[in-house]
Design a protein around this motif. Structure first.
Motif, PDB file in Angstrom:
ATOM      1  N   ALA A  66      21.598 -26.570 -35.921  1.00 23.69           N
ATOM      2  CA  ALA A  66      21.857 -25.995 -34.596  1.00 23.69           C
ATOM      3  C   ALA A  66      21.942 -27.043 -33.485  1.00 23.69           C
ATOM      4  O   ALA A  66      22.823 -26.966 -32.618  1.00 23.69           O
ATOM      5  N   GLN A  69      25.173 -29.020 -33.857  1.00 23.32           N
ATOM      6  CA  GLN A  69      26.304 -28.128 -33.543  1.00 23.32           C
ATOM      7  C   GLN A  69      26.451 -27.937 -32.041  1.00 23.32           C
ATOM      8  O   GLN A  69      27.557 -27.994 -31.498  1.00 23.32           O
ATOM      9  N   GLU A  70      25.328 -27.713 -31.379  1.00 21.32           N
ATOM     10  CA  GLU A  70      25.327 -27.499 -29.928  1.00 21.32           C
ATOM     11  C   GLU A  70      25.881 -28.751 -29.216  1.00 21.32           C
ATOM     12  O   GLU A  70      26.681 -28.643 -28.288  1.00 21.32           O
ATOM     13  N   GLN A  73      29.657 -29.016 -29.802  1.00 20.95           N
ATOM     14  CA  GLN A  73      30.361 -28.012 -28.975  1.00 20.95           C
ATOM     15  C   GLN A  73      30.458 -28.482 -27.526  1.00 20.95           C
ATOM     16  O   GLN A  73      31.489 -28.302 -26.873  1.00 20.95           O
ATOM     17  N   THR A  74      29.388 -29.100 -27.038  1.00 19.16           N
ATOM     18  CA  THR A  74      29.385 -29.653 -25.674  1.00 19.16           C
ATOM     19  C   THR A  74      30.474 -30.722 -25.536  1.00 19.16           C
ATOM     20  O   THR A  74      31.223 -30.739 -24.553  1.00 19.16           O
TER      21      THR A  74
END
Length: 265
Positions: A66, A69-70, A73-74
Protein backbone atom coordinates in the motif's frame (compact mmCIF):
# COMPACT_ATOMS: atom_id res chain seq x y z
CA UNK A 1 26.99 -14.81 -16.60
CA UNK A 2 28.75 -12.08 -18.55
CA UNK A 3 32.51 -12.02 -18.60
CA UNK A 4 32.55 -8.53 -17.04
CA UNK A 5 31.85 -8.13 -13.35
CA UNK A 6 28.98 -5.69 -13.09
CA UNK A 7 29.15 -2.49 -11.02
CA UNK A 8 26.32 -3.90 -8.90
CA UNK A 9 28.20 -7.13 -8.16
CA UNK A 10 31.35 -5.12 -7.37
CA UNK A 11 29.45 -2.89 -4.92
CA UNK A 12 27.96 -5.93 -3.14
CA UNK A 13 31.37 -7.65 -2.91
CA UNK A 14 32.93 -4.48 -1.52
CA UNK A 15 30.20 -4.26 1.12
CA UNK A 16 30.80 -7.90 2.05
CA UNK A 17 34.53 -7.25 2.49
CA UNK A 18 34.03 -4.13 4.60
CA UNK A 19 30.91 -5.17 6.50
CA UNK A 20 28.44 -8.06 6.71
CA UNK A 21 26.94 -7.34 3.31
CA UNK A 22 25.11 -4.77 1.21
CA UNK A 23 22.08 -2.57 1.73
CA UNK A 24 19.96 -2.07 -1.40
CA UNK A 25 17.57 0.88 -1.03
CA UNK A 26 14.38 1.38 -3.03
CA UNK A 27 12.53 4.62 -3.83
CA UNK A 28 10.13 5.45 -6.67
CA UNK A 29 11.18 8.17 -9.12
CA UNK A 30 8.92 11.23 -8.99
CA UNK A 31 7.75 10.88 -5.38
CA UNK A 32 6.67 13.23 -3.97
CA UNK A 33 7.97 15.11 -7.05
CA UNK A 34 10.93 14.65 -9.40
CA UNK A 35 13.39 17.02 -7.68
CA UNK A 36 12.67 15.62 -4.21
CA UNK A 37 13.04 12.05 -5.46
CA UNK A 38 16.49 12.92 -6.86
CA UNK A 39 17.54 14.55 -3.57
CA UNK A 40 16.16 11.54 -1.68
CA UNK A 41 18.11 9.01 -3.78
CA UNK A 42 21.34 11.00 -3.28
CA UNK A 43 20.66 11.15 0.47
CA UNK A 44 20.01 7.41 0.54
CA UNK A 45 23.40 6.72 -1.08
CA UNK A 46 25.18 9.10 1.29
CA UNK A 47 23.49 7.56 4.33
CA UNK A 48 24.56 3.98 3.69
CA UNK A 49 22.82 2.38 0.70
CA UNK A 50 25.34 0.44 -1.42
CA UNK A 51 23.02 0.02 -4.41
CA UNK A 52 20.02 2.16 -5.36
CA UNK A 53 16.86 0.61 -6.74
CA UNK A 54 14.76 3.33 -8.38
CA UNK A 55 11.19 2.38 -9.15
CA UNK A 56 9.43 3.33 -12.37
CA UNK A 57 5.88 4.31 -11.32
CA UNK A 58 3.30 2.18 -13.08
CA UNK A 59 -0.48 2.20 -13.08
CA UNK A 60 -0.89 -1.50 -12.24
CA UNK A 61 1.73 -2.37 -9.60
CA UNK A 62 0.77 -5.96 -8.83
CA UNK A 63 3.66 -6.63 -6.43
CA UNK A 64 3.70 -3.44 -4.39
CA UNK A 65 2.29 -2.89 -0.93
CA UNK A 66 0.00 0.00 0.00
CA UNK A 67 2.69 2.55 0.91
CA UNK A 68 4.65 2.07 -2.32
CA UNK A 69 1.43 2.02 -4.39
CA UNK A 70 0.34 5.30 -2.82
CA UNK A 71 3.75 6.85 -3.62
CA UNK A 72 3.71 5.71 -7.25
CA UNK A 73 0.14 7.01 -7.67
CA UNK A 74 1.32 10.38 -6.33
CA UNK A 75 4.17 10.40 -8.87
CA UNK A 76 1.82 9.50 -11.73
CA UNK A 77 -0.64 12.22 -10.68
CA UNK A 78 2.27 14.70 -10.62
CA UNK A 79 2.92 14.00 -14.31
CA UNK A 80 5.60 11.28 -14.17
CA UNK A 81 6.97 10.23 -17.57
CA UNK A 82 9.45 7.45 -18.36
CA UNK A 83 12.05 10.03 -19.46
CA UNK A 84 12.13 11.22 -15.84
CA UNK A 85 13.79 7.95 -14.82
CA UNK A 86 16.79 8.66 -17.04
CA UNK A 87 16.94 12.29 -15.89
CA UNK A 88 16.86 11.16 -12.25
CA UNK A 89 19.65 8.61 -12.79
CA UNK A 90 21.84 11.20 -14.53
CA UNK A 91 21.37 13.69 -11.69
CA UNK A 92 21.96 11.12 -8.94
CA UNK A 93 25.07 9.75 -10.65
CA UNK A 94 26.52 13.26 -10.95
CA UNK A 95 26.37 13.46 -7.14
CA UNK A 96 27.20 9.94 -5.93
CA UNK A 97 29.10 6.95 -7.29
CA UNK A 98 26.57 4.27 -6.35
CA UNK A 99 25.19 1.81 -8.92
CA UNK A 100 21.53 2.37 -9.84
CA UNK A 101 19.15 -0.36 -10.91
CA UNK A 102 15.70 0.50 -12.24
CA UNK A 103 12.85 -1.61 -10.85
CA UNK A 104 10.21 -1.75 -13.54
CA UNK A 105 7.25 -3.75 -14.69
CA UNK A 106 7.83 -4.91 -18.25
CA UNK A 107 4.98 -3.16 -20.04
CA UNK A 108 6.46 0.38 -19.82
CA UNK A 109 9.76 -0.93 -21.24
CA UNK A 110 7.98 -2.55 -24.19
CA UNK A 111 5.92 0.60 -24.79
CA UNK A 112 9.10 2.72 -24.78
CA UNK A 113 11.01 0.19 -26.92
CA UNK A 114 13.36 -2.31 -25.27
CA UNK A 115 16.46 -1.29 -27.26
CA UNK A 116 15.74 2.43 -26.83
CA UNK A 117 15.08 2.00 -23.10
CA UNK A 118 18.34 0.08 -22.65
CA UNK A 119 20.36 2.65 -24.62
CA UNK A 120 18.86 5.56 -22.65
CA UNK A 121 19.47 3.72 -19.37
CA UNK A 122 23.11 3.15 -20.29
CA UNK A 123 23.57 6.76 -21.45
CA UNK A 124 22.15 8.04 -18.15
CA UNK A 125 24.62 5.93 -16.15
CA UNK A 126 22.18 3.25 -15.01
CA UNK A 127 23.48 -0.22 -14.16
CA UNK A 128 20.54 -2.37 -15.26
CA UNK A 129 16.99 -3.48 -14.56
CA UNK A 130 15.11 -5.43 -11.91
CA UNK A 131 12.13 -6.97 -13.70
CA UNK A 132 9.56 -8.44 -11.27
CA UNK A 133 7.01 -9.56 -13.83
CA UNK A 134 9.05 -11.21 -16.59
CA UNK A 135 10.80 -14.54 -16.34
CA UNK A 136 14.04 -15.38 -18.16
CA UNK A 137 12.26 -17.67 -20.62
CA UNK A 138 10.14 -14.75 -21.87
CA UNK A 139 12.97 -12.22 -21.87
CA UNK A 140 15.08 -13.25 -24.87
CA UNK A 141 15.15 -9.73 -26.37
CA UNK A 142 16.17 -8.12 -23.06
CA UNK A 143 18.81 -10.80 -22.38
CA UNK A 144 20.39 -10.21 -25.80
CA UNK A 145 20.37 -6.41 -25.50
CA UNK A 146 21.64 -6.34 -21.90
CA UNK A 147 24.49 -8.76 -22.78
CA UNK A 148 25.48 -6.52 -25.66
CA UNK A 149 25.36 -3.29 -23.64
CA UNK A 150 26.76 -4.68 -20.39
CA UNK A 151 23.63 -3.90 -18.36
CA UNK A 152 22.60 -6.00 -15.39
CA UNK A 153 19.41 -7.99 -15.46
CA UNK A 154 18.06 -8.96 -12.08
CA UNK A 155 15.36 -11.61 -12.08
CA UNK A 156 13.27 -12.67 -9.09
CA UNK A 157 13.26 -16.04 -7.35
CA UNK A 158 10.35 -17.07 -5.13
CA UNK A 159 9.88 -19.92 -2.64
CA UNK A 160 7.30 -21.49 -4.97
CA UNK A 161 9.86 -21.84 -7.80
CA UNK A 162 11.01 -25.32 -8.82
CA UNK A 163 14.74 -26.12 -8.72
CA UNK A 164 14.69 -26.11 -12.52
CA UNK A 165 13.25 -22.58 -12.50
CA UNK A 166 15.83 -21.45 -9.91
CA UNK A 167 18.61 -22.83 -12.13
CA UNK A 168 17.25 -20.82 -15.09
CA UNK A 169 17.01 -17.65 -12.97
CA UNK A 170 20.57 -18.17 -11.66
CA UNK A 171 21.96 -18.67 -15.19
CA UNK A 172 20.11 -15.67 -16.61
CA UNK A 173 20.69 -13.13 -13.85
CA UNK A 174 23.66 -10.77 -13.48
CA UNK A 175 24.39 -8.53 -10.49
CA UNK A 176 22.41 -10.54 -7.94
CA UNK A 177 19.38 -12.80 -7.72
CA UNK A 178 16.45 -10.95 -6.12
CA UNK A 179 15.25 -13.37 -3.47
CA UNK A 180 11.61 -12.84 -2.53
CA UNK A 181 10.93 -14.00 0.99
CA UNK A 182 7.21 -14.52 0.59
CA UNK A 183 4.81 -14.85 -2.31
CA UNK A 184 2.89 -11.80 -1.10
CA UNK A 185 3.24 -8.11 -1.74
CA UNK A 186 6.00 -5.87 -0.44
CA UNK A 187 5.72 -4.46 3.05
CA UNK A 188 7.04 -5.03 6.53
CA UNK A 189 6.72 -8.01 8.83
CA UNK A 190 7.93 -8.40 12.38
CA UNK A 191 9.76 -11.63 11.55
CA UNK A 192 11.71 -12.44 8.42
CA UNK A 193 10.51 -15.60 6.82
CA UNK A 194 12.38 -18.84 7.19
CA UNK A 195 11.32 -19.17 3.54
CA UNK A 196 13.91 -16.59 2.49
CA UNK A 197 16.72 -18.49 4.17
CA UNK A 198 15.66 -21.78 2.60
CA UNK A 199 15.21 -20.17 -0.82
CA UNK A 200 18.70 -18.63 -0.65
CA UNK A 201 20.17 -22.05 0.18
CA UNK A 202 18.33 -23.55 -2.82
CA UNK A 203 19.69 -20.78 -5.06
CA UNK A 204 23.25 -21.42 -3.82
CA UNK A 205 22.77 -25.10 -4.68
CA UNK A 206 21.89 -24.00 -8.23
CA UNK A 207 25.09 -21.95 -8.43
CA UNK A 208 23.85 -18.48 -7.49
CA UNK A 209 26.84 -16.33 -6.60
CA UNK A 210 25.18 -13.24 -5.13
CA UNK A 211 21.67 -13.19 -3.66
CA UNK A 212 19.89 -10.26 -2.03
CA UNK A 213 16.72 -10.75 -0.06
CA UNK A 214 13.79 -8.34 -0.18
CA UNK A 215 10.16 -7.94 0.80
CA UNK A 216 9.55 -7.57 4.50
CA UNK A 217 12.82 -6.03 5.75
CA UNK A 218 12.39 -2.81 7.73
CA UNK A 219 14.84 -2.76 10.67
CA UNK A 220 18.59 -2.97 11.30
CA UNK A 221 17.98 -6.27 13.12
CA UNK A 222 16.18 -7.74 10.10
CA UNK A 223 19.00 -6.56 7.82
CA UNK A 224 21.55 -8.27 10.08
CA UNK A 225 19.45 -11.46 10.14
CA UNK A 226 19.17 -11.48 6.34
CA UNK A 227 22.94 -10.99 5.99
CA UNK A 228 23.51 -14.19 7.98
CA UNK A 229 22.65 -16.06 4.78
CA UNK A 230 22.27 -13.52 1.95
CA UNK A 231 24.76 -11.08 0.39
CA UNK A 232 22.48 -8.09 0.57
CA UNK A 233 19.22 -6.88 2.10
CA UNK A 234 16.67 -4.87 0.11
CA UNK A 235 14.59 -2.23 1.91
CA UNK A 236 11.77 -0.24 0.31
CA UNK A 237 8.60 0.41 2.29
CA UNK A 238 10.40 1.75 5.38
CA UNK A 239 12.31 4.26 3.25
CA UNK A 240 9.25 5.39 1.25
CA UNK A 241 7.34 5.90 4.51
CA UNK A 242 10.21 7.95 6.00
CA UNK A 243 10.33 10.19 2.92
CA UNK A 244 6.55 10.60 2.94
CA UNK A 245 6.33 11.43 6.64
CA UNK A 246 9.48 13.47 7.24
CA UNK A 247 11.06 14.40 3.93
CA UNK A 248 14.69 13.88 2.95
CA UNK A 249 16.02 14.56 6.47
CA UNK A 250 13.89 11.82 8.02
CA UNK A 251 14.80 9.47 5.18
CA UNK A 252 18.53 10.02 5.80
CA UNK A 253 18.06 9.22 9.48
CA UNK A 254 16.12 6.00 8.79
CA UNK A 255 18.63 4.85 6.15
CA UNK A 256 21.49 5.38 8.63
CA UNK A 257 19.58 3.47 11.33
CA UNK A 258 18.78 0.52 9.06
CA UNK A 259 22.26 0.51 7.44
CA UNK A 260 23.68 -0.13 10.92
CA UNK A 261 22.49 -3.71 10.39
CA UNK A 262 25.22 -4.21 7.77
CA UNK A 263 28.02 -3.59 10.33
CA UNK A 264 30.08 -6.51 11.58
CA UNK A 265 28.98 -7.32 15.11
Amino acid sequence: MSAHESQVARAIRAAKQERRGALVGYLPVGFPDLDTSVAAAIAMARSGADVLELGLPYSDPVMDGAIIQEATQTALADGFRVAHVFEAIRRVREAVDVPILVMTYWNPVVQYGVERFAQDLLAAGGAGLITPDITPDSAAEWIEISERLGLDRVFLAAPSSTDERLALVTRSTTGFVYTVSTMGITGERAQLDAAARELTARLRAQGADLACVGIGISTAEQVAAALDYADGAIVGTAFVRALRDGGVDRLSEVVRDIAAGTARS
